[in-house]
Motif scaffolding. Structure first.
Motif, short mmCIF file in Angstrom:
data_model
loop_
_atom_site.label_atom_id
_atom_site.label_comp_id
_atom_site.label_asym_id
_atom_site.label_seq_id
_atom_site.Cartn_x
_atom_site.Cartn_y
_atom_site.Cartn_z
N PHE A 1 60.92 160.82 33.18
CA PHE A 1 59.58 161.70 33.03
C PHE A 1 60.03 162.99 34.20
CE2 PHE A 1 57.47 158.66 35.89
CZ PHE A 1 57.08 159.39 36.97
N GLY A 2 59.65 164.16 33.67
CA GLY A 2 59.99 165.12 34.51
C GLY A 2 58.72 166.31 34.51
N GLY A 3 58.46 167.05 35.69
CA GLY A 3 57.40 167.88 35.43
C GLY A 3 57.26 168.31 37.04
N ALA A 4 55.98 168.93 37.29
CA ALA A 4 55.90 169.68 38.68
C ALA A 4 55.93 168.64 39.66
CB ALA A 4 54.48 170.49 38.60
N LYS A 5 55.25 167.33 39.47
CA LYS A 5 55.25 166.41 40.20
C LYS A 5 54.77 165.13 39.65
CE LYS A 5 50.69 167.15 42.47
NZ LYS A 5 50.38 167.38 43.70
N GLU A 6 54.81 164.14 39.92
CA GLU A 6 54.43 162.83 39.23
C GLU A 6 52.98 162.88 39.02
OE1 GLU A 6 53.74 157.97 40.01
OE2 GLU A 6 55.84 158.86 40.98
N GLY A 7 52.48 162.68 37.87
CA GLY A 7 50.99 162.55 37.71
C GLY A 7 50.45 164.18 37.20
N ALA A 8 51.44 165.10 37.31
CA ALA A 8 50.72 166.55 37.04
C ALA A 8 50.82 166.47 35.33
CB ALA A 8 51.97 167.64 37.45
N THR A 9 49.96 167.36 34.91
CA THR A 9 49.71 167.53 33.63
C THR A 9 50.87 167.93 32.83
OG1 THR A 9 48.47 169.59 33.79
CG2 THR A 9 47.15 167.68 33.76
N ASP A 10 51.84 168.74 33.22
CA ASP A 10 52.94 169.12 32.52
C ASP A 10 54.15 168.15 32.40
OD1 ASP A 10 53.84 169.46 35.24
OD2 ASP A 10 55.07 170.90 34.94
N VAL A 11 53.90 166.94 32.96
CA VAL A 11 55.02 165.73 33.12
C VAL A 11 55.13 165.27 31.62
CG1 VAL A 11 55.65 163.63 33.72
CG2 VAL A 11 54.61 165.14 35.42
N ALA A 12 56.36 165.59 31.29
CA ALA A 12 56.73 165.22 29.75
C ALA A 12 57.99 164.21 29.96
CB ALA A 12 57.16 166.30 28.88
N ILE A 13 58.24 163.63 28.73
CA ILE A 13 59.68 162.78 28.57
C ILE A 13 60.65 163.92 28.25
CG2 ILE A 13 60.83 160.75 27.77
CD1 ILE A 13 58.13 160.05 29.32
N TRP A 14 61.78 163.62 29.05
CA TRP A 14 62.99 164.25 29.07
C TRP A 14 64.42 163.30 28.67
CZ3 TRP A 14 62.88 169.75 28.89
CH2 TRP A 14 61.77 170.33 29.37
N PRO B 1 49.57 166.57 25.01
CA PRO B 1 49.03 167.56 25.69
C PRO B 1 47.93 167.32 26.86
CG PRO B 1 47.93 166.80 23.56
CD PRO B 1 49.36 165.95 23.83
N ASN B 2 48.18 168.22 27.94
CA ASN B 2 47.35 168.16 29.22
C ASN B 2 47.07 166.97 29.80
OD1 ASN B 2 46.68 171.02 28.55
ND2 ASN B 2 45.31 170.26 26.90
N VAL B 3 48.05 165.84 29.71
CA VAL B 3 47.91 164.73 30.17
C VAL B 3 49.55 164.31 30.70
CG1 VAL B 3 47.99 163.31 28.32
CG2 VAL B 3 47.11 162.26 30.26
N PRO B 4 49.88 163.64 31.73
CA PRO B 4 51.10 163.23 32.07
C PRO B 4 51.76 161.95 31.26
CG PRO B 4 49.55 162.64 33.83
CD PRO B 4 48.65 163.48 32.80
N CYS B 5 52.73 162.10 31.16
CA CYS B 5 53.71 161.02 30.62
C CYS B 5 54.36 160.23 31.68
CB CYS B 5 54.66 161.56 29.60
SG CYS B 5 53.89 162.38 28.08
N TRP B 6 54.64 158.92 31.33
CA TRP B 6 55.02 158.09 32.45
C TRP B 6 56.25 156.97 31.87
CZ3 TRP B 6 52.62 158.20 37.42
CH2 TRP B 6 51.37 158.83 37.17
#
Length: 358
Positions: A61-74, A93-98
């Motif tokens: 998972f990647g994004g601005a930081k862990e738990g940020a709404t832009d975190v997606a699976i790459w 949409p608008n919720v982090p992935c983990w």
């Protein structure tokens, strides 16, 4: 002076873009970054699988930081030419992935399970499936409430096709391991648990743990199990533990994962950080873990003949920083392949020759 400054800048630039580490562990182990540039600054919780053609597919998972709404699976694919650029696998949409988990079932399908939600206590499980080795994927399927799928590490797929998937639940004051089992390639699941460490087996005092700060939340338990096969019907799981336990914990099943014993602390330390394990074709077990009770460095490899007593055989990372949440598999060539978080900035990949495992 300007010449020296120019050389320094050039060295910094090269180190920022160089795909391979400057140093490698002994015994022929090689390490490299999956990527050096990506459309996200932070990455964590990787997984990997080797495909039929020998390629390796990794996800995180990647994004601005862990738990940020832009975190997606790459993801990224490693061919004979090297790693592809990171590509988006799924975004909610608008919720982090983990915590994505990749694995194959005996019907030839490739699965990607992941979680999404604002935090771990609000997770919903989801999955994608590919019938062409990850070239194309189904639309996301959101799982029924309470079914999270493999929580961090790959499940064990038995010879008869049964999937034995380690999962866990984190509440505000207690954590517990569960095992989900499917005999129909993931269409339905049957759950065993909770698997916990009984009070009588809790280490006392805890291993070298500093006291909690006043007002700190006290959570106890085990999570994120990795399942291996030790005998014909004998399975074992290894789990991460909270700070009051401070050790990797293990539990056993003697009926192919239908029922499980209580968990017990082992001799290996754990700083409340993710681990992974793989059962080798020759019957040994390899663990990848942080050999410490505090922090997330070093990152180590250990091997066992009986699944209980381990000997460390390599240190992948020992510098200050965070080297965590590893994943490990044995490839078709019998060598081991691992991925892990590198300072929350990149995902690292390691090839561990089977000859180095001793």
């Amino acid at each position: 002076m300007r010449k020296n400054l120019l050389c320094t800048c050039l060295l910094v630039l090269l180190s920022a873009t160089m795909p391979f580490f400057a140093e490698s562990p002994p015994s022929g182990i090689s390490k490299e970054f999956i990527y050096t540039e990506a459309p996200f600054p932070s990455a964590h919780a990787s997984t990997l699988v080797q495909l039929v053609n020998g390629d390796i597919l990794a996800a995180w998972f990647g994004g601005a930081k862990e738990g940020a709404t832009d975190v997606a699976i790459w993801g990224a694919r490693r061919t004979s030419a090297g790693w592809s650029a990171p590509f988006l696998l799924v975004r909610e949409p608008n919720v982090p992935c983990w915590n994505p988990v990749l694995f194959e079932t005996h019907d030839g399908r490739l699965w990607l399970y992941y979680k999404y939600g604002r935090n771990v206590r609000e997770w919903t499980g989801a999955r994608l499936v590919s019938k062409d080795q990850g070239k194309t994927w189904s639309q996301p399927e959101h799982l029924p409430a309470g079914l999270l799928g493999p929580i961090k590490d790959k499940p064990l797929v038995l010879e008869n096709g049964t999937i034995v998937s380690g999962t866990s639940v984190e509440s505000y004051s207690a954590w517990a391991v569960w095992v989900d089992r499917s005999t129909d390639n993931g269409a339905t699941w049957h759950r065993s648990g909770p698997i916990t460490v009984p009070t009588r087996l809790m280490p006392s005092p805890a291993l070298f743990q500093p006291p909690l700060k006043p007002g700190s939340e006290q959570v106890t338990g085990i999570i994120q199990p990795s399942v291996v096969q030790l005998g014909k019907k004998h399975l074992r799981l290894y789990a991460r533990s909270t700070r009051d336990i401070g050790r990797i914990c293990a539990a056993d099943s003697y009926d192919d994962g239908v029922t499980w014993t209580d968990a017990h602390p082992m001799d290996l330390p754990n700083p409340n950080s993710g681990i992974d394990a793989v059962g080798l074709k020759d019957g040994r077990v390899v663990l990848i873990y942080n050999n410490t009770t505090t922090g997330r460095t070093p990152l180590n490899l250990a091997v066992s003949k009986d699944g209980e007593h381990f000997t460390m055989f390599s240190t992948l990372e020992d510098q200050p920083g965070e080297y965590s949440y590893p994943a490990i598999i044995q490839g078709r060539d019998s060598n081991l392949y691992a991925t892990y978080t590198w300072n929350r900035k990149r995902i690292a990949f390691a090839k561990i020759p089977l000859s180095s495992v001793h």
